[in-house]
Scaffold this motif. Sequence first.
Motif, PDB file in Angstrom:
ATOM      1  N   LYS A  78      -7.866  -0.048  -1.919  1.00 26.77           N
ATOM      2  CA  LYS A  78      -6.917  -1.130  -2.208  1.00 26.77           C
ATOM      3  C   LYS A  78      -5.584  -0.572  -2.692  1.00 26.77           C
ATOM      4  O   LYS A  78      -4.519  -1.095  -2.355  1.00 26.77           O
ATOM      5  CB  LYS A  78      -7.487  -2.086  -3.257  1.00 26.77           C
ATOM      6  N   GLU A 127      -3.745   0.825   0.349  1.00 26.07           N
ATOM      7  CA  GLU A 127      -3.275  -0.274   1.193  1.00 26.07           C
ATOM      8  C   GLU A 127      -2.025  -0.902   0.593  1.00 26.07           C
ATOM      9  O   GLU A 127      -1.057  -1.181   1.296  1.00 26.07           O
ATOM     10  CB  GLU A 127      -4.372  -1.330   1.352  1.00 26.07           C
ATOM     11  N   PHE A 128      -2.022  -1.137  -0.718  1.00 26.22           N
ATOM     12  CA  PHE A 128      -0.898  -1.793  -1.372  1.00 26.22           C
ATOM     13  C   PHE A 128       0.319  -0.867  -1.494  1.00 26.22           C
ATOM     14  O   PHE A 128       1.411  -1.195  -1.042  1.00 26.22           O
ATOM     15  CB  PHE A 128      -1.310  -2.297  -2.761  1.00 26.22           C
ATOM     16  N   LYS A 138       3.750  -9.050   6.527  1.00 21.83           N
ATOM     17  CA  LYS A 138       2.786 -10.146   6.382  1.00 21.83           C
ATOM     18  C   LYS A 138       1.514  -9.690   5.652  1.00 21.83           C
ATOM     19  O   LYS A 138       0.391  -9.950   6.071  1.00 21.83           O
ATOM     20  CB  LYS A 138       2.451 -10.754   7.733  1.00 21.83           C
ATOM     21  N   TYR A 139       1.723  -8.995   4.537  1.00 14.74           N
ATOM     22  CA  TYR A 139       0.619  -8.524   3.705  1.00 14.74           C
ATOM     23  C   TYR A 139      -0.174  -9.720   3.189  1.00 14.74           C
ATOM     24  O   TYR A 139       0.388 -10.677   2.666  1.00 14.74           O
ATOM     25  CB  TYR A 139       1.177  -7.695   2.547  1.00 14.74           C
ATOM     26  N   LYS A 140      -1.445  -9.666   3.364  1.00 18.10           N
ATOM     27  CA  LYS A 140      -2.342 -10.789   3.078  1.00 18.10           C
ATOM     28  C   LYS A 140      -2.286 -11.269   1.623  1.00 18.10           C
ATOM     29  O   LYS A 140      -2.460 -12.444   1.345  1.00 18.10           O
ATOM     30  CB  LYS A 140      -3.762 -10.334   3.431  1.00 18.10           C
ATOM     31  N   TYR A 141      -2.022 -10.352   0.677  1.00 18.13           N
ATOM     32  CA  TYR A 141      -2.167 -10.685  -0.733  1.00 18.13           C
ATOM     33  C   TYR A 141      -0.848 -10.854  -1.486  1.00 18.13           C
ATOM     34  O   TYR A 141      -0.877 -11.102  -2.695  1.00 18.13           O
ATOM     35  CB  TYR A 141      -3.014  -9.620  -1.441  1.00 18.13           C
ATOM     36  N   ALA A 142       0.293 -10.713  -0.818  1.00 20.33           N
ATOM     37  CA  ALA A 142       1.574 -10.864  -1.532  1.00 20.33           C
ATOM     38  C   ALA A 142       2.673 -11.215  -0.553  1.00 20.33           C
ATOM     39  O   ALA A 142       2.836 -10.557   0.470  1.00 20.33           O
ATOM     40  CB  ALA A 142       1.933  -9.577  -2.277  1.00 20.33           C
ATOM     41  N   ARG A 143       3.406 -12.242  -0.890  1.00 18.70           N
ATOM     42  CA  ARG A 143       4.613 -12.639  -0.159  1.00 18.70           C
ATOM     43  C   ARG A 143       5.700 -12.867  -1.210  1.00 18.70           C
ATOM     44  O   ARG A 143       5.992 -14.002  -1.590  1.00 18.70           O
ATOM     45  CB  ARG A 143       4.374 -13.916   0.651  1.00 18.70           C
ATOM     46  N   ASN A 148       2.851  -8.299  -7.752  1.00 12.84           N
ATOM     47  CA  ASN A 148       1.675  -7.873  -8.509  1.00 12.84           C
ATOM     48  C   ASN A 148       0.782  -7.028  -7.613  1.00 12.84           C
ATOM     49  O   ASN A 148       0.509  -7.402  -6.475  1.00 12.84           O
ATOM     50  CB  ASN A 148       0.881  -9.082  -9.008  1.00 12.84           C
ATOM     51  N   ASP A 149       0.328  -5.891  -8.155  1.00 16.45           N
ATOM     52  CA  ASP A 149      -0.606  -5.071  -7.379  1.00 16.45           C
ATOM     53  C   ASP A 149      -2.020  -5.637  -7.530  1.00 16.45           C
ATOM     54  O   ASP A 149      -2.249  -6.557  -8.320  1.00 16.45           O
ATOM     55  CB  ASP A 149      -0.481  -3.583  -7.752  1.00 16.45           C
ATOM     56  N   PRO A 150      -2.990  -5.105  -6.791  1.00 14.84           N
ATOM     57  CA  PRO A 150      -4.356  -5.648  -6.849  1.00 14.84           C
ATOM     58  C   PRO A 150      -5.068  -5.435  -8.187  1.00 14.84           C
ATOM     59  O   PRO A 150      -6.176  -5.922  -8.379  1.00 14.84           O
ATOM     60  CB  PRO A 150      -5.092  -4.883  -5.734  1.00 14.84           C
TER      61      PRO A 150
END
Length: 119
Positions: A17, A20-21, A86-91, A107-109
């Motif tokens: 994770k 990826e981030f 288009k990152y799934k966890y942050a826009r 914010n990171d995971p």
Amino acid sequence: MELKQIVPILRIFDEGKAKEFYLDFLGFTLDWEHQFEPDTPLYMQISKGNVRLHLSEHYGDSSPGSTIRIEMTGISELHKELMEKKYKYARPGLDKTPWESVECKINDPFGNKIVFCEF
């Protein structure tokens, strides 16, 4: 005496994770990583431009929920680049502040907040 640079240490809990981030989404480069032996906590350095961060799975290196601010130029280009991924966890958005800056907060995971800002 000369103080040269500050290198924040951010707590992470999952190598995949984190990469990826920080690498895929934010565009940092992995400089090096260290483990004392397999199946022990990971410690790594990433960088982008003149900014270096250390990411650590080691208990006690730092607390999740930290916030760091990264001053930069070209924040509109950064924002455009991030949105195109288009990152799934942050826009993240772009916010104008009363103190005359434009900020992009992400914010990171792991509960850490990265604030990119341009004055």
